[in-house]
Design an enzyme around this catalytic site. Structure first.
Site, PDB file in Angstrom:
ATOM      1  N   ARG A   1       0.706  -0.904  -0.489  1.00 55.55           N
ATOM      2  CA  ARG A   1       0.112   0.065  -0.059  1.00 55.55           C
ATOM      3  C   ARG A   1       0.655   1.201  -0.128  1.00 55.55           C
ATOM      4  O   ARG A   1       1.882   1.530   0.431  1.00 55.55           O
ATOM      5  CB  ARG A   1      -1.106  -0.115   1.419  1.00 55.55           C
ATOM      6  CG  ARG A   1      -2.087  -0.568   0.960  1.00 55.55           C
ATOM      7  CD  ARG A   1      -2.846  -0.901   2.597  1.00 55.55           C
ATOM      8  NE  ARG A   1      -2.496  -1.438   3.760  1.00 55.55           N
ATOM      9  CZ  ARG A   1      -1.996  -0.530   4.426  1.00 55.55           C
ATOM     10  NH1 ARG A   1      -1.626   0.669   4.629  1.00 55.55           N
ATOM     11  NH2 ARG A   1      -1.166  -1.350   5.891  1.00 55.55           N
TER      12      ARG A   1
ATOM     13  N   TYR B   1      -1.229  -3.572  -6.801  1.00 52.04           N
ATOM     14  CA  TYR B   1      -1.523  -4.741  -5.991  1.00 52.04           C
ATOM     15  C   TYR B   1      -2.167  -4.064  -4.626  1.00 52.04           C
ATOM     16  O   TYR B   1      -2.998  -3.475  -4.643  1.00 52.04           O
ATOM     17  CB  TYR B   1       0.154  -3.934  -5.400  1.00 52.04           C
ATOM     18  CG  TYR B   1       0.871  -5.213  -4.079  1.00 52.04           C
ATOM     19  CD1 TYR B   1       1.007  -6.337  -4.923  1.00 52.04           C
ATOM     20  CD2 TYR B   1       0.688  -5.171  -2.776  1.00 52.04           C
ATOM     21  CE1 TYR B   1       1.106  -7.259  -4.283  1.00 52.04           C
ATOM     22  CE2 TYR B   1       1.008  -5.811  -2.046  1.00 52.04           C
ATOM     23  CZ  TYR B   1       1.862  -7.019  -2.456  1.00 52.04           C
ATOM     24  OH  TYR B   1       1.402  -8.170  -2.004  1.00 52.04           O
TER      25      TYR B   1
ATOM     26  N   LYS C   1      -9.842  -2.349   1.603  1.00 49.43           N
ATOM     27  CA  LYS C   1      -8.970  -0.970   2.382  1.00 49.43           C
ATOM     28  C   LYS C   1     -10.488   0.377   2.464  1.00 49.43           C
ATOM     29  O   LYS C   1     -10.954   0.741   2.566  1.00 49.43           O
ATOM     30  CB  LYS C   1      -7.764  -0.633   2.543  1.00 49.43           C
ATOM     31  CG  LYS C   1      -7.305  -2.097   2.692  1.00 49.43           C
ATOM     32  CD  LYS C   1      -6.922  -2.272   4.176  1.00 49.43           C
ATOM     33  CE  LYS C   1      -6.551  -3.980   4.456  1.00 49.43           C
ATOM     34  NZ  LYS C   1      -6.792  -4.101   6.256  1.00 49.43           N
TER      35      LYS C   1
ATOM     36  N   HIS D   1     -10.598  -2.747  11.340  1.00 45.54           N
ATOM     37  CA  HIS D   1      -9.956  -3.136  11.049  1.00 45.54           C
ATOM     38  C   HIS D   1      -9.224  -4.535  11.968  1.00 45.54           C
ATOM     39  O   HIS D   1      -8.087  -4.271  12.997  1.00 45.54           O
ATOM     40  CB  HIS D   1      -8.022  -2.175  11.307  1.00 45.54           C
ATOM     41  CG  HIS D   1      -6.993  -2.701  10.289  1.00 45.54           C
ATOM     42  ND1 HIS D   1      -6.141  -2.827   9.929  1.00 45.54           N
ATOM     43  CD2 HIS D   1      -7.018  -4.013   9.202  1.00 45.54           C
ATOM     44  CE1 HIS D   1      -5.134  -3.149   9.813  1.00 45.54           C
ATOM     45  NE2 HIS D   1      -5.457  -4.443   8.968  1.00 45.54           N
TER      46      HIS D   1
ATOM     47  N   SER E   1      -1.083  -3.346  10.433  1.00 44.59           N
ATOM     48  CA  SER E   1      -1.267  -4.513   9.291  1.00 44.59           C
ATOM     49  C   SER E   1       0.756  -5.626   9.764  1.00 44.59           C
ATOM     50  O   SER E   1       1.361  -5.056   9.950  1.00 44.59           O
ATOM     51  CB  SER E   1      -0.873  -3.798   8.294  1.00 44.59           C
ATOM     52  OG  SER E   1      -2.072  -2.675   8.100  1.00 44.59           O
TER      53      SER E   1
ATOM     54  N   CYS F   1       0.779  -7.622  11.649  1.00 43.88           N
ATOM     55  CA  CYS F   1       1.159  -7.749  13.307  1.00 43.88           C
ATOM     56  C   CYS F   1       0.453  -8.872  13.830  1.00 43.88           C
ATOM     57  O   CYS F   1      -0.114  -9.293  15.086  1.00 43.88           O
ATOM     58  CB  CYS F   1       0.520  -6.037  13.646  1.00 43.88           C
ATOM     59  SG  CYS F   1       2.265  -5.406  13.598  1.00 43.88           S
TER      60      CYS F   1
ATOM     61  N   ASP G   1      -9.833  -9.767   8.994  1.00 48.10           N
ATOM     62  CA  ASP G   1      -8.855  -8.665   8.460  1.00 48.10           C
ATOM     63  C   ASP G   1      -9.985  -7.383   8.919  1.00 48.10           C
ATOM     64  O   ASP G   1      -9.412  -6.120   9.385  1.00 48.10           O
ATOM     65  CB  ASP G   1      -8.427  -8.126   7.210  1.00 48.10           C
ATOM     66  CG  ASP G   1      -7.552  -6.817   6.786  1.00 48.10           C
ATOM     67  OD1 ASP G   1      -6.389  -6.998   7.501  1.00 48.10           O
ATOM     68  OD2 ASP G   1      -7.836  -6.690   5.970  1.00 48.10           O
TER      69      ASP G   1
ATOM     70  N   ARG H   1       2.000 -11.970  -0.675  1.00 47.06           N
ATOM     71  CA  ARG H   1       0.701 -12.424   0.548  1.00 47.06           C
ATOM     72  C   ARG H   1      -0.017 -13.619  -0.829  1.00 47.06           C
ATOM     73  O   ARG H   1       0.440 -13.949  -1.688  1.00 47.06           O
ATOM     74  CB  ARG H   1      -0.216 -11.306   0.265  1.00 47.06           C
ATOM     75  CG  ARG H   1       0.040  -9.924   0.929  1.00 47.06           C
ATOM     76  CD  ARG H   1      -0.606  -9.602   1.505  1.00 47.06           C
ATOM     77  NE  ARG H   1       0.203  -8.033   2.149  1.00 47.06           N
ATOM     78  CZ  ARG H   1      -0.836  -7.964   3.668  1.00 47.06           C
ATOM     79  NH1 ARG H   1      -1.823  -8.761   4.005  1.00 47.06           N
ATOM     80  NH2 ARG H   1       0.091  -7.868   4.668  1.00 47.06           N
TER      81      ARG H   1
HETATM   82  P1  GTP Z   1      -2.737  -7.582   7.694  1.00 48.72           P
HETATM   83  O1  GTP Z   1      -2.721  -8.522   6.255  1.00 48.72           O
HETATM   84  O2  GTP Z   1      -1.496  -6.762   6.466  1.00 48.72           O
HETATM   85  O3  GTP Z   1      -3.505  -6.610   8.028  1.00 48.72           O
HETATM   86  O4  GTP Z   1      -1.572  -8.169   8.660  1.00 48.72           O
HETATM   87  P2  GTP Z   1      -1.975  -9.395   9.508  1.00 48.72           P
HETATM   88  O5  GTP Z   1      -1.953  -8.600  10.984  1.00 48.72           O
HETATM   89  O6  GTP Z   1      -3.360 -10.414   9.251  1.00 48.72           O
HETATM   90  O7  GTP Z   1      -0.949  -9.617  10.195  1.00 48.72           O
HETATM   91  P3  GTP Z   1      -0.402 -11.681   9.682  1.00 48.72           P
HETATM   92  O8  GTP Z   1      -1.486 -12.736  10.571  1.00 48.72           O
HETATM   93  O9  GTP Z   1      -0.062 -12.081   8.784  1.00 48.72           O
HETATM   94  O10 GTP Z   1       1.468 -11.800  10.603  1.00 48.72           O
HETATM   95  C1  GTP Z   1       2.021 -11.482  10.233  1.00 48.72           C
HETATM   96  C2  GTP Z   1       3.367 -11.335  10.353  1.00 48.72           C
HETATM   97  O11 GTP Z   1       3.657 -11.527  11.571  1.00 48.72           O
HETATM   98  C3  GTP Z   1       3.782 -12.991  10.099  1.00 48.72           C
HETATM   99  O12 GTP Z   1       5.348 -12.733   8.995  1.00 48.72           O
HETATM  100  C4  GTP Z   1       3.340 -13.964  10.769  1.00 48.72           C
HETATM  101  O13 GTP Z   1       4.275 -15.104  11.245  1.00 48.72           O
HETATM  102  C5  GTP Z   1       3.940 -12.980  12.703  1.00 48.72           C
HETATM  103  N1  GTP Z   1       3.266 -12.734  13.510  1.00 48.72           N
HETATM  104  C6  GTP Z   1       1.937 -13.760  13.155  1.00 48.72           C
HETATM  105  N2  GTP Z   1       1.408 -13.626  14.956  1.00 48.72           N
HETATM  106  C7  GTP Z   1       2.850 -13.723  15.534  1.00 48.72           C
HETATM  107  C8  GTP Z   1       3.321 -13.335  17.011  1.00 48.72           C
HETATM  108  O14 GTP Z   1       2.230 -14.007  17.909  1.00 48.72           O
HETATM  109  N3  GTP Z   1       4.291 -13.596  17.594  1.00 48.72           N
HETATM  110  C9  GTP Z   1       5.282 -13.176  16.434  1.00 48.72           C
HETATM  111  N4  GTP Z   1       6.501 -12.858  17.171  1.00 48.72           N
HETATM  112  N5  GTP Z   1       5.167 -13.095  15.463  1.00 48.72           N
HETATM  113  C10 GTP Z   1       3.764 -12.719  15.335  1.00 48.72           C
HETATM  114  C1  SPV Z   2      -2.756  -4.388   4.995  1.00 53.17           C
HETATM  115  O1  SPV Z   2      -1.964  -3.977   4.924  1.00 53.17           O
HETATM  116  O2  SPV Z   2      -3.706  -4.291   6.517  1.00 53.17           O
HETATM  117  C2  SPV Z   2      -3.340  -5.663   4.480  1.00 53.17           C
HETATM  118  C3  SPV Z   2      -2.645  -5.788   3.000  1.00 53.17           C
HETATM  119  O3  SPV Z   2      -4.224  -6.118   4.961  1.00 53.17           O
HETATM  120  S1  SPV Z   2      -3.929  -4.742   2.060  1.00 53.17           S
HETATM  121  O4  SPV Z   2      -4.692  -5.410   1.434  1.00 53.17           O
HETATM  122  O5  SPV Z   2      -2.764  -4.921   0.437  1.00 53.17           O
HETATM  123  O6  SPV Z   2      -4.366  -3.423   2.673  1.00 53.17           O
HETATM  124 MN    MN Z   3      -4.912  -5.405   7.414  1.00 55.36          MN
END
Ligand code: GTP
Ligand code: SPV
Ligand code: MN
Length: 623
Positions: free
Chosen positions: A84, A225, A234, A254, A276, A278, A303, A402
């Site tokens: 983004r 993207y 979003k 979110h 994002s 996290c 999400d 992704r």
């Molecule tokens: P968006 O799709 O961007 O909104 O992200 P999200 O909040 O859904 O994040 P996601 O669950 O995909 O995790 C993102 C990264 O953080 C990945 O590389 C995970 O492996 C890592 N991660 C997720 N949960 C944990 C956790 O509890 N501990 C640690 N150390 N890393 C984590």
């Molecule tokens: C984020 O960045 O929080 C996402 C991925 O969930 S995107 O749809 O590219 O914004």
């Molecule tokens: Mn997101």
């Protein structure tokens, strides 16, 4: 035929498209963008297969080995178009104050004058896809319809997985139904007879992601993207929907939504806002670890949540999406087995690496396979070996690589994920990525304190957005890049919910603040995270049930060591103290950042948040 003919281009609208405003809009946009042809998506499997094959022929998709990854494709983007673009994202409300200090703003007339010449002829040499979609179950009172016009077939096929996309949307729309018009172009027109020289056309120089909240329009230029291009996500379901929610008394957030069922069969629902990349996807698919026999976690969403207060005094949440656009790196069968199982088939991967046997690979997978492959093609199409990686630091997959996959692939999908009534929320969780300062978990003592925790949340920036990485910034409610109006008005909207719900005499959802990401001196995460986060979730449930006493801290109620279920995990009290300690000096610095944050948000900032800060400062001084 009900389609007008514009500049020699027949709209060729199918007879089932009867919405007058839609037909007129498509005609106008075709006249503006000047595509070679128009393709009306019906959302069928045959159409999906045809478009995927077309993307393979164009070199945008590589078909993965059907023995390893059936029905799946790999797309690699232009290296300039991988995330983004927050600095190119605008909220063009009539008044600047309504966009607020955290959003880029231009007045609508000036923005229209800027975009008009860019969109004029922007689809020359390309096809304009008409992509009708519903955010939320088709036809439900809670859903909203969007129609995306795009010159990207990649967008069309992703929307098939991410939304309820296709012909049935037109039945709901009828002759005069409402929809959010979503204009999208990669911004790379072709001259007569010119062919693409790249498999990922985009505009490396110029990008605009624009929202007009008053007229509910989205205009996206120059990127193909993710959140820049899949406009239901979003742009519609957060930025436009948050302004709708403000006017209509609901919330667009979110947030992941999960169900957690105890061995006794009692079910709770939790919604969690983490910035994002996290951990939302991860937490929403959590597999309870050893020591939690009989516990079950099920996914409603990973999400986005739309949350409405009900007459029964509870808040009900739905997931407006139908698929996951999730972070690949770090995902493996140890960290997120449900996610890995979701990726077995029918997936579109973007910017991961390709193995020699036609499968995908990303950093983190070595933990599954017990090693790194000897050779890969990296996300930029270059040879990658462990030796090259060691020498150059090159990642095989882009850190924001992704997967796109339908929710129905998820083995942990909640039976109510598609229920238009939504699920009643028992607790909200807010959690940033903080190497220091913020404890593993605390519970807000009041709704106001919870809103304060969410409003001041800080997080280290990630690869999900273009720009510097690992820098702590305030990301209130994990909505910094996604709130479609003035952030302080948004805080007030959250505060108003308390009174709305209290009037109906119901207990409000509890609010918790978490941080899975505290590091030790060596820079290693102390808390094991992932499935082990169940231990924290269980403590939250104990708090809901009044079964854990907790301990008062200056920043909410924290668990005592003995209140966490430790069966199956070796995590001693000293380690626990490293992730839960509240350091007076660090918090003194932290509160200075809260002060600066509130100064930025001074216009319309609720006084209650300033009072809460003063109370926290007093408790800190007394520590
Ligand atoms: P968006 O799709 O961007 O909104 O992200 P999200 O909040 O859904 O994040 P996601 O669950 O995909 O995790 C993102 C990264 O953080 C990945 O590389 C995970 O492996 C890592 N991660 C997720 N949960 C944990 C956790 O509890 N501990 C640690 N150390 N890393 C984590
Ligand atoms: C984020 O960045 O929080 C996402 C991925 O969930 S995107 O749809 O590219 O914004
Ligand atoms: Mn997101």
């Amino acid at each position: 035929m009900n389609a007008p003919t514009m500049q020699g281009l027949n709209l060729n609208a199918p007879a089932y498209v009867k919405n007058a405003r839609l037909l007129a809009w498509v005609a106008d946009m075709a006249a503006l963008c000047k595509p070679d042809s128009i393709f009306w998506c019906d959302g069928s499997q045959a159409e999906y297969d045809q478009l995927c094959q077309q993307l393979v022929n164009a070199g945008t998709f590589k078909k993965l080995n059907p023995a390893k990854r059936p029905g799946s494709f790999l797309a690699c983007s232009d290296p300039s178009d991988v995330a983004r673009v927050e600095d190119r994202t605008y909220i063009c409300s009539a008044q600047k104050e309504d966009a607020g200090p955290t959003n880029n703003w231009m007045n609508p007339a000036d923005m229209r004058a800027t975009l008009q010449p860019l969109f004029d002829g922007c689809m020359k040499g390309r096809t304009m896809y008409v992509v009708p979609f519903s955010m939320g179950p088709l036809g439900s009172h809670i859903a909203h319809i969007g129609v995306e016009l795009t010159d990207s077939a990649y967008v069309a096929v992703n929307q098939k997985l991410m939304t309820r996309m296709g012909k049935a949307v037109y039945d709901v729309l009828g002759v005069d139904g409402e929809f959010v018009p979503c204009m999208h172009t990669v911004g790379a027109p072709l001259a007569a007879g010119e062919k693409d020289t790249t498999s990922w056309p985009c505009n490396a120089k110029t990008k605009y992601i624009v929202h007009y909240p008053e007229t509910r329009e989205i205009w996206s230029y120059g990127s193909g993207y993710g959140g820049n291009a899949l406009l239901g996500k979003k742009c519609l379901a957060l930025r436009i929907a948050s302004t709708m929610g403000r006017n209509q008394g609901w919330l667009a957030e979110h947030m992941l939504i999960l169900g957690v069922t105890s061995p006794e069969g009692k079910k709770y629902h939790v919604a969690g806002a983490f910035p994002s990349a996290c951990g939302k996807t991860n937490f929403s698919m959590l597999v309870p670890p050893a020591g939690f026999d009989g516990w079950k976690v099920t996914t409603i969403g990973d999400d986005i949540a739309w949350i409405k207060p009900h007459a029964d005094g509870k808040m009900y949440a739905i997931n407006p999406e139908a698929g996951y656009f999730g972070v690949a790196p770090g995902t493996n069968t140890l960290t997120n087995p449900n996610c890995m199982a979701s990726l077995d088939k029918d997936v579109i991967f973007t910017n991961v690496a390709l193995t020699d046997d036609g499968d995908v690979w990303w950093e983190g997978m070595e933990k599954d396979t017990g090693g790194v492959p000897d050779h890969l093609i990296d996300w930029q199409g270059k040879d990658w070996t462990p030796a090259i990686a060691k020498e150059t630091g090159a990642k095989a997959a882009h850190p924001n690589a992704r997967f796109t996959v339908g929710a129905t692939n998820n083995p942990a999908l909640d039976s109510a994920w598609d229920d238009p009534a939504g699920v009643p929320i028992d607790a909200f969780i807010f959690g940033g990525r903080r190497s220091t300062t913020v404890p593993l978990v605390t519970e807000a003592r009041t709704w106001m304190e919870g809103v304060y925790m969410a409003a001041t949340m800080g997080s280290e920036t990630t690869a999900a957005a273009f720009g510097a990485q690992g820098v702590v910034r305030r990301d209130p409610f994990a909505m910094l890049p996604f709130c479609g109006y003035n952030m302080s008005d948004y805080f007030q909207h959250w505060l108003d919910m308390e009174h709305k719900l209290e009037e109906s005499g119901h207990t409000l959802p509890k609010i918790f603040c978490v941080n899975w990401f505290r590091k030790d001196e060596a820079g290693k995460f102390v808390w094991p995270g992932y499935g082990e986060n169940m231990r924290v979730l269980k403590w939250m449930i104990d708090r809901i049930e009044g079964q854990a006493q907790g301990a008062d801290t200056m920043f909410g109620v924290a668990p005592q060591y003995a209140e966490i279920t430790w069966t199956g995990l070796d995590f001693n009290e000293a380690q626990f103290n490293t992730v839960t300690s509240i350091d007076k000096a660090a918090w003194t610095e932290e509160l200075k950042l809260h002060t600066a944050h509130f100064e930025q948000l001074a216009y319309h900032l609720p006084q209650g948040l300033l009072d809460t800060k003063a109370a926290i400062e007093k408790r800190l001084a007394d520590m």
